[in-house]
Design an enzyme around this catalytic site. Sequence first.
Site, PDB file in Angstrom:
ATOM      1  N   CYS A  39       0.849  -1.199   0.000  1.00 41.06           N
ATOM      2  CA  CYS A  39       0.000   0.000   0.000  1.00 41.06           C
ATOM      3  C   CYS A  39       0.886   1.251   0.000  1.00 41.06           C
ATOM      4  O   CYS A  39       2.011   1.232   0.497  1.00 41.06           O
ATOM      5  CB  CYS A  39      -0.895  -0.013   1.234  1.00 41.06           C
ATOM      6  SG  CYS A  39      -2.095   1.341   1.266  1.00 41.06           S
ATOM      7  N   ASP A  41       0.491   3.693   1.750  1.00 44.12           N
ATOM      8  CA  ASP A  41       0.455   4.215   3.125  1.00 44.12           C
ATOM      9  C   ASP A  41       1.878   4.509   3.644  1.00 44.12           C
ATOM     10  O   ASP A  41       2.776   3.670   3.532  1.00 44.12           O
ATOM     11  CB  ASP A  41      -0.214   3.167   4.022  1.00 44.12           C
ATOM     12  CG  ASP A  41      -0.560   3.720   5.387  1.00 44.12           C
ATOM     13  OD1 ASP A  41      -1.758   3.825   5.694  1.00 44.12           O
ATOM     14  OD2 ASP A  41       0.376   4.050   6.145  1.00 44.12           O
ATOM     15  N   ARG A  43       3.090   4.484   6.422  1.00 48.23           N
ATOM     16  CA  ARG A  43       3.585   3.677   7.549  1.00 48.23           C
ATOM     17  C   ARG A  43       4.081   2.292   7.114  1.00 48.23           C
ATOM     18  O   ARG A  43       4.599   1.530   7.928  1.00 48.23           O
ATOM     19  CB  ARG A  43       2.467   3.531   8.598  1.00 48.23           C
ATOM     20  CG  ARG A  43       1.987   4.863   9.139  1.00 48.23           C
ATOM     21  CD  ARG A  43       0.635   4.731   9.796  1.00 48.23           C
ATOM     22  NE  ARG A  43      -0.406   4.365   8.825  1.00 48.23           N
ATOM     23  CZ  ARG A  43      -1.671   4.130   9.130  1.00 48.23           C
ATOM     24  NH1 ARG A  43      -2.070   4.203  10.390  1.00 48.23           N
ATOM     25  NH2 ARG A  43      -2.540   3.809   8.203  1.00 48.23           N
ATOM     26  N   HIS A 100      -2.019  -4.212   5.243  1.00 50.05           N
ATOM     27  CA  HIS A 100      -1.659  -3.709   6.579  1.00 50.05           C
ATOM     28  C   HIS A 100      -2.890  -3.292   7.376  1.00 50.05           C
ATOM     29  O   HIS A 100      -3.966  -3.085   6.806  1.00 50.05           O
ATOM     30  CB  HIS A 100      -0.691  -2.527   6.449  1.00 50.05           C
ATOM     31  CG  HIS A 100      -1.325  -1.311   5.842  1.00 50.05           C
ATOM     32  ND1 HIS A 100      -1.764  -0.249   6.598  1.00 50.05           N
ATOM     33  CD2 HIS A 100      -1.619  -0.991   4.553  1.00 50.05           C
ATOM     34  CE1 HIS A 100      -2.285   0.677   5.791  1.00 50.05           C
ATOM     35  NE2 HIS A 100      -2.212   0.251   4.555  1.00 50.05           N
ATOM     36  N   CYS A 103      -5.882   0.292   7.163  1.00 53.25           N
ATOM     37  CA  CYS A 103      -5.699   0.716   5.770  1.00 53.25           C
ATOM     38  C   CYS A 103      -6.842   1.638   5.332  1.00 53.25           C
ATOM     39  O   CYS A 103      -8.003   1.228   5.290  1.00 53.25           O
ATOM     40  CB  CYS A 103      -5.632  -0.508   4.857  1.00 53.25           C
ATOM     41  SG  CYS A 103      -5.363  -0.076   3.120  1.00 53.25           S
TER      42      CYS A 103
HETATM   43 ZN    ZN Z   1      -3.345   0.970   3.033  1.00 52.18          ZN
END
Ligand code: ZN
Length: 206
Positions: A39, A41, A43, A100, A103
């Site tokens: 992703c 993302d 993190r 994850h 999300c």
């Molecule tokens: Zn995500």
Amino acid sequence: MEYLFDGVREFNTKDYLEYKNLFRNLSRRQAPHTLFIGCSDSRVVPNLITKTLPGELFVIRNIANIVPYYRQSEEYLATTAAIEYAVKALQVENILICGHSNCGGCKALFADTSLTSELPHTKKWLELAERVKQKVLSEHIEDELEREWKTEQLNVVEQMNHLITYPYIKEKYRKKEINILGWYYHIESGDVFNYQPEEKRFVKIT
Ligand code: ZN
């Protein structure tokens, strides 16, 4: 913004020196062993959670770590061209889909349409995970957190299945020339869970 420039200065004076030989060896070629599909993302940091160095992972990141179906590959070239290049040209040994916790992309599958109408491209992209949404809805899960992790994990499995719709991946997978892995990364604890197809569940990597 200055922190970005400070980062480069620190990289040049510290990290680069530490891996100088590695960077020299990699300067004209790469032979990554794994295609990591994660992703976008902030993190989720692929090299950090796999403890890998430059040259090891070929990375695709997009919202909710999605793999379009092969029949839709002409529409989503950024992702499908990178898959093609990793598998056919670089000949990676593994494809790893990494989902994850918490999300935002998976959560947005259930957002009301007035919210997503502000984000037309995100909305269209997430239609690729419509089957995941339908599967989760059919389970009538009351608890929000439970629905969240169920969605995120089912999404990993669904995207693993999408990979098999690519004829050149299917062929390699059948001949055991490529591994397809599904991981679920729990941000808060740092735990990573590996999907076991025989048991149809994610098992913590210890
Ligand atoms: Zn995500």
